[in-house]
Scaffold this motif. Sequence first.
Motif, PDB file in Angstrom:
ATOM      1  N   PHE A 185       0.839  -1.199   0.000  1.00  0.00           N
ATOM      2  CA  PHE A 185       0.000   0.000   0.000  1.00  0.00           C
ATOM      3  C   PHE A 185       0.876   1.252   0.000  1.00  0.00           C
ATOM      4  CE2 PHE A 185      -2.563   3.167   2.456  1.00  0.00           C
ATOM      5  CZ  PHE A 185      -3.535   3.374   1.493  1.00  0.00           C
ATOM      6  N   MET A 186       1.890   1.250   0.847  1.00  0.00           N
ATOM      7  CA  MET A 186       2.795   2.394   0.969  1.00  0.00           C
ATOM      8  C   MET A 186       3.451   2.716  -0.371  1.00  0.00           C
ATOM      9  SD  MET A 186       4.533   4.534   3.051  1.00  0.00           S
ATOM     10  CE  MET A 186       6.162   5.121   3.521  1.00  0.00           C
ATOM     11  N   GLU A 187       4.001   1.709  -1.027  1.00  0.00           N
ATOM     12  CA  GLU A 187       4.688   1.935  -2.296  1.00  0.00           C
ATOM     13  C   GLU A 187       3.724   2.404  -3.382  1.00  0.00           C
ATOM     14  OE1 GLU A 187       7.957   1.982  -2.995  1.00  0.00           O
ATOM     15  OE2 GLU A 187       8.119   1.788  -0.818  1.00  0.00           O
ATOM     16  N   THR A 188       2.504   1.912  -3.344  1.00  0.00           N
ATOM     17  CA  THR A 188       1.525   2.241  -4.375  1.00  0.00           C
ATOM     18  C   THR A 188       1.062   3.688  -4.293  1.00  0.00           C
ATOM     19  OG1 THR A 188       0.740  -0.049  -4.328  1.00  0.00           O
ATOM     20  CG2 THR A 188      -0.694   1.562  -5.388  1.00  0.00           C
ATOM     21  N   VAL A 189       0.937   4.221  -3.063  1.00  0.00           N
ATOM     22  CA  VAL A 189       0.349   5.556  -2.899  1.00  0.00           C
ATOM     23  C   VAL A 189       1.383   6.673  -2.787  1.00  0.00           C
ATOM     24  CG1 VAL A 189      -1.717   4.607  -1.822  1.00  0.00           C
ATOM     25  CG2 VAL A 189       0.190   5.339  -0.369  1.00  0.00           C
ATOM     26  N   LYS A 190       2.665   6.335  -2.746  1.00  0.00           N
ATOM     27  CA  LYS A 190       3.703   7.362  -2.585  1.00  0.00           C
ATOM     28  C   LYS A 190       3.589   8.457  -3.638  1.00  0.00           C
ATOM     29  CE  LYS A 190       7.716   5.426  -0.177  1.00  0.00           C
ATOM     30  NZ  LYS A 190       9.095   4.894  -0.358  1.00  0.00           N
ATOM     31  N   GLN A 191       3.498   8.051  -4.905  1.00  0.00           N
ATOM     32  CA  GLN A 191       3.467   9.028  -5.982  1.00  0.00           C
ATOM     33  C   GLN A 191       2.191   9.859  -5.941  1.00  0.00           C
ATOM     34  OE1 GLN A 191       6.152   9.606  -7.978  1.00  0.00           O
ATOM     35  NE2 GLN A 191       4.976  11.414  -8.591  1.00  0.00           N
ATOM     36  N   TYR A 192       1.098   9.234  -5.511  1.00  0.00           N
ATOM     37  CA  TYR A 192      -0.179   9.943  -5.396  1.00  0.00           C
ATOM     38  C   TYR A 192      -0.041  11.100  -4.405  1.00  0.00           C
ATOM     39  CZ  TYR A 192      -5.257  10.573  -5.049  1.00  0.00           C
ATOM     40  OH  TYR A 192      -6.528  11.095  -5.077  1.00  0.00           O
ATOM     41  N   LEU A 193       0.582  10.828  -3.267  1.00  0.00           N
ATOM     42  CA  LEU A 193       0.743  11.856  -2.239  1.00  0.00           C
ATOM     43  C   LEU A 193       1.662  12.983  -2.693  1.00  0.00           C
ATOM     44  CD1 LEU A 193       1.136   9.543   0.896  1.00  0.00           C
ATOM     45  CD2 LEU A 193      -0.838  10.969   0.353  1.00  0.00           C
ATOM     46  N   MET A 194       2.542  12.680  -3.626  1.00  0.00           N
ATOM     47  CA  MET A 194       3.521  13.675  -4.076  1.00  0.00           C
ATOM     48  C   MET A 194       3.057  14.455  -5.313  1.00  0.00           C
ATOM     49  SD  MET A 194       6.908  11.280  -3.601  1.00  0.00           S
ATOM     50  CE  MET A 194       7.969  12.363  -4.537  1.00  0.00           C
ATOM     51  N   THR A 195       1.872  14.147  -5.803  1.00  0.00           N
ATOM     52  CA  THR A 195       1.378  14.804  -7.020  1.00  0.00           C
ATOM     53  C   THR A 195       0.372  15.887  -6.650  1.00  0.00           C
ATOM     54  OG1 THR A 195       1.670  12.731  -8.233  1.00  0.00           O
ATOM     55  CG2 THR A 195       0.312  14.424  -9.277  1.00  0.00           C
ATOM     56  N   ASP A 196       0.666  17.120  -7.021  1.00  0.00           N
ATOM     57  CA  ASP A 196      -0.153  18.265  -6.611  1.00  0.00           C
ATOM     58  C   ASP A 196      -1.605  18.163  -7.043  1.00  0.00           C
ATOM     59  OD1 ASP A 196       1.644  19.855  -5.152  1.00  0.00           O
ATOM     60  OD2 ASP A 196       2.598  20.535  -6.984  1.00  0.00           O
ATOM     61  N   GLN A 197      -1.862  17.593  -8.215  1.00  0.00           N
ATOM     62  CA  GLN A 197      -3.202  17.660  -8.802  1.00  0.00           C
ATOM     63  C   GLN A 197      -4.245  16.848  -8.042  1.00  0.00           C
ATOM     64  OE1 GLN A 197      -1.713  15.569 -12.389  1.00  0.00           O
ATOM     65  NE2 GLN A 197      -3.612  14.395 -12.311  1.00  0.00           N
ATOM     66  N   PHE A 198      -3.822  15.900  -7.209  1.00  0.00           N
ATOM     67  CA  PHE A 198      -4.795  15.018  -6.570  1.00  0.00           C
ATOM     68  C   PHE A 198      -5.419  15.661  -5.338  1.00  0.00           C
ATOM     69  CE2 PHE A 198      -2.127  11.708  -8.752  1.00  0.00           C
ATOM     70  CZ  PHE A 198      -3.072  11.448  -9.737  1.00  0.00           C
ATOM     71  N   ASP A 199      -6.626  15.217  -5.027  1.00  0.00           N
ATOM     72  CA  ASP A 199      -7.453  15.857  -4.014  1.00  0.00           C
ATOM     73  C   ASP A 199      -6.852  15.735  -2.607  1.00  0.00           C
ATOM     74  OD1 ASP A 199     -10.451  16.908  -3.621  1.00  0.00           O
ATOM     75  OD2 ASP A 199      -9.921  15.606  -1.946  1.00  0.00           O
ATOM     76  N   PRO A 200      -6.771  16.859  -1.878  1.00  0.00           N
ATOM     77  CA  PRO A 200      -6.191  16.841  -0.526  1.00  0.00           C
ATOM     78  C   PRO A 200      -6.941  15.944   0.451  1.00  0.00           C
ATOM     79  CG  PRO A 200      -6.356  19.092  -1.358  1.00  0.00           C
ATOM     80  CD  PRO A 200      -7.114  18.219  -2.316  1.00  0.00           C
ATOM     81  N   VAL A 201      -8.267  15.871   0.321  1.00  0.00           N
ATOM     82  CA  VAL A 201      -9.044  15.024   1.239  1.00  0.00           C
ATOM     83  C   VAL A 201      -8.704  13.556   1.022  1.00  0.00           C
ATOM     84  CG1 VAL A 201     -11.374  14.215   1.787  1.00  0.00           C
ATOM     85  CG2 VAL A 201     -10.929  16.660   1.568  1.00  0.00           C
ATOM     86  N   LEU A 202      -8.568  13.147  -0.231  1.00  0.00           N
ATOM     87  CA  LEU A 202      -8.203  11.756  -0.504  1.00  0.00           C
ATOM     88  C   LEU A 202      -6.797  11.464   0.020  1.00  0.00           C
ATOM     89  CD1 LEU A 202      -9.663  11.163  -4.082  1.00  0.00           C
ATOM     90  CD2 LEU A 202     -10.681  10.644  -1.871  1.00  0.00           C
ATOM     91  N   LYS A 203      -5.916  12.454  -0.044  1.00  0.00           N
ATOM     92  CA  LYS A 203      -4.580  12.266   0.533  1.00  0.00           C
ATOM     93  C   LYS A 203      -4.661  12.088   2.052  1.00  0.00           C
ATOM     94  CE  LYS A 203      -2.088  14.790  -3.085  1.00  0.00           C
ATOM     95  NZ  LYS A 203      -1.220  15.926  -3.423  1.00  0.00           N
ATOM     96  N   SER A 204      -5.588  12.804   2.683  1.00  0.00           N
ATOM     97  CA  SER A 204      -5.772  12.652   4.137  1.00  0.00           C
ATOM     98  C   SER A 204      -6.280  11.258   4.474  1.00  0.00           C
ATOM     99  CB  SER A 204      -6.750  13.708   4.654  1.00  0.00           C
ATOM    100  OG  SER A 204      -6.229  15.005   4.497  1.00  0.00           O
ATOM    101  N   ILE A 205      -7.166  10.732   3.629  1.00  0.00           N
ATOM    102  CA  ILE A 205      -7.669   9.371   3.842  1.00  0.00           C
ATOM    103  C   ILE A 205      -6.517   8.369   3.757  1.00  0.00           C
ATOM    104  CG2 ILE A 205      -9.123   7.541   2.851  1.00  0.00           C
ATOM    105  CD1 ILE A 205     -11.094   9.768   2.018  1.00  0.00           C
ATOM    106  N   ILE A 206      -5.626   8.563   2.780  1.00  0.00           N
ATOM    107  CA  ILE A 206      -4.457   7.690   2.646  1.00  0.00           C
ATOM    108  C   ILE A 206      -3.581   7.775   3.894  1.00  0.00           C
ATOM    109  CG2 ILE A 206      -2.274   7.388   1.411  1.00  0.00           C
ATOM    110  CD1 ILE A 206      -3.783   8.181  -1.157  1.00  0.00           C
ATOM    111  N   LEU A 207      -3.345   8.986   4.380  1.00  0.00           N
ATOM    112  CA  LEU A 207      -2.514   9.153   5.576  1.00  0.00           C
ATOM    113  C   LEU A 207      -3.126   8.443   6.772  1.00  0.00           C
ATOM    114  CD1 LEU A 207      -1.475  12.912   5.232  1.00  0.00           C
ATOM    115  CD2 LEU A 207      -0.041  10.898   4.852  1.00  0.00           C
ATOM    116  N   GLN A 208      -4.440   8.528   6.900  1.00  0.00           N
ATOM    117  CA  GLN A 208      -5.115   7.817   7.983  1.00  0.00           C
ATOM    118  C   GLN A 208      -4.867   6.317   7.889  1.00  0.00           C
ATOM    119  OE1 GLN A 208      -9.336   8.814   7.978  1.00  0.00           O
ATOM    120  NE2 GLN A 208      -9.047   9.894   9.898  1.00  0.00           N
ATOM    121  N   GLN A 209      -4.982   5.780   6.669  1.00  0.00           N
ATOM    122  CA  GLN A 209      -4.792   4.343   6.490  1.00  0.00           C
ATOM    123  C   GLN A 209      -3.359   3.935   6.781  1.00  0.00           C
ATOM    124  OE1 GLN A 209      -6.359   2.717   2.884  1.00  0.00           O
ATOM    125  NE2 GLN A 209      -8.401   3.505   3.221  1.00  0.00           N
ATOM    126  N   LEU A 210      -2.401   4.747   6.360  1.00  0.00           N
ATOM    127  CA  LEU A 210      -1.001   4.451   6.664  1.00  0.00           C
ATOM    128  C   LEU A 210      -0.775   4.406   8.175  1.00  0.00           C
ATOM    129  CD1 LEU A 210       0.761   6.690   3.985  1.00  0.00           C
ATOM    130  CD2 LEU A 210       0.790   4.184   4.058  1.00  0.00           C
TER     131      LEU A 210
END
Length: 341
Positions: A185-210
């Motif tokens: 999961f960590m390796e899969t979402v790393k690039q998502y978290l580093m890409t500006d265009q993606f939604d901040p709320v979805l990034k927060s959901i990822i951080l919660q899961q991590l």
Amino acid sequence: MREKQKKIKEKVVLFPGVVEKLVAKGMEALKQKSFSDAFSFFDQALQIEPDHPQARFGLALSLIEQARLEEAKEVTEQMLKEDVGNYYDILQVHISLLVQLGEYDEVVTMLEGIMTEEKLPANLAESFYHLLHFSRQMVDDGTQVEIDIDIKQPPEEVLNMLYNGTVEKQWLAIQMLGKLPASVFMETVKQYLMTDQFDPVLKSIILQQLKEKNVIGDIEIHKFGKVIHINISELEDVYHEEFGQNTIKLVAEQLENDNPSLFEVVTQLWWHYLFAIYPISPEPLQPSLWAAAVHRTGIEMAGIDFDDYNLANKYNVDKEEMVVCSEGILKIENETYKGIT
């Protein structure tokens, strides 16, 4: 079997309050993330009192945390049929389970029926509306992706949903990927978290899961033009909980009795804002300023006339600072995902 039931009944006589103690232990085990222990406590309680609402709900939650979603769905489905426990709490969990299991037809059928027949509480109506819209899209698209929790590399369809899909499909991809081992999961979402265009709320959901997966290591997050480097183990379990609660208490003094419906809207607005900016802290960390700002944002969104000077004076804060913070909240509210958080 009769002998077992007889022994159980004898326990109830010998140890009054045993069910409540088991349920309390189950809830504590959930908080400590000891999900198999939680399941055991709730299961023991239900052997004594099969219709205990909190024990049944706790059993469902412990099953979810162990990725036993089908079993959890059976529990919540039965509770809804029998009208056991808090209907809307159970409904929320049940609908979420249906979405995670990809049973979009059932979601559409249930929500269409509920929205036709019932007046939903304000705090659920918007979320259910978005879930209904999302599920209709999934039915129309024919999207059906299964994911093996033991795989080392996520399916291309899920990765495509995450990086190229609509915000609703990105959310679904995150839910599916969350079932994978922590390292994958960590390796899969790393690039998502580093890409500006993606939604901040979805990034927060990822951080919660991590955080929930107890992932160890540093991660880079891009949000609102900022680059944040943070150790996952140092993330707060609940985003700015104490500061957030102190802010809402000040709003409650002004709104809770005079306009409870507006207070409810403002409360949702506030927690959504904090969740969207997580793990960034609001600046300055001054509860009275942010209480005034979120109050202002709420009444502006509701179309209610107000005077900035009077509102700032109520909270004893600087008017210009209040306006700047309020505009920041409104901008995030308009630009970030609100459907399923």
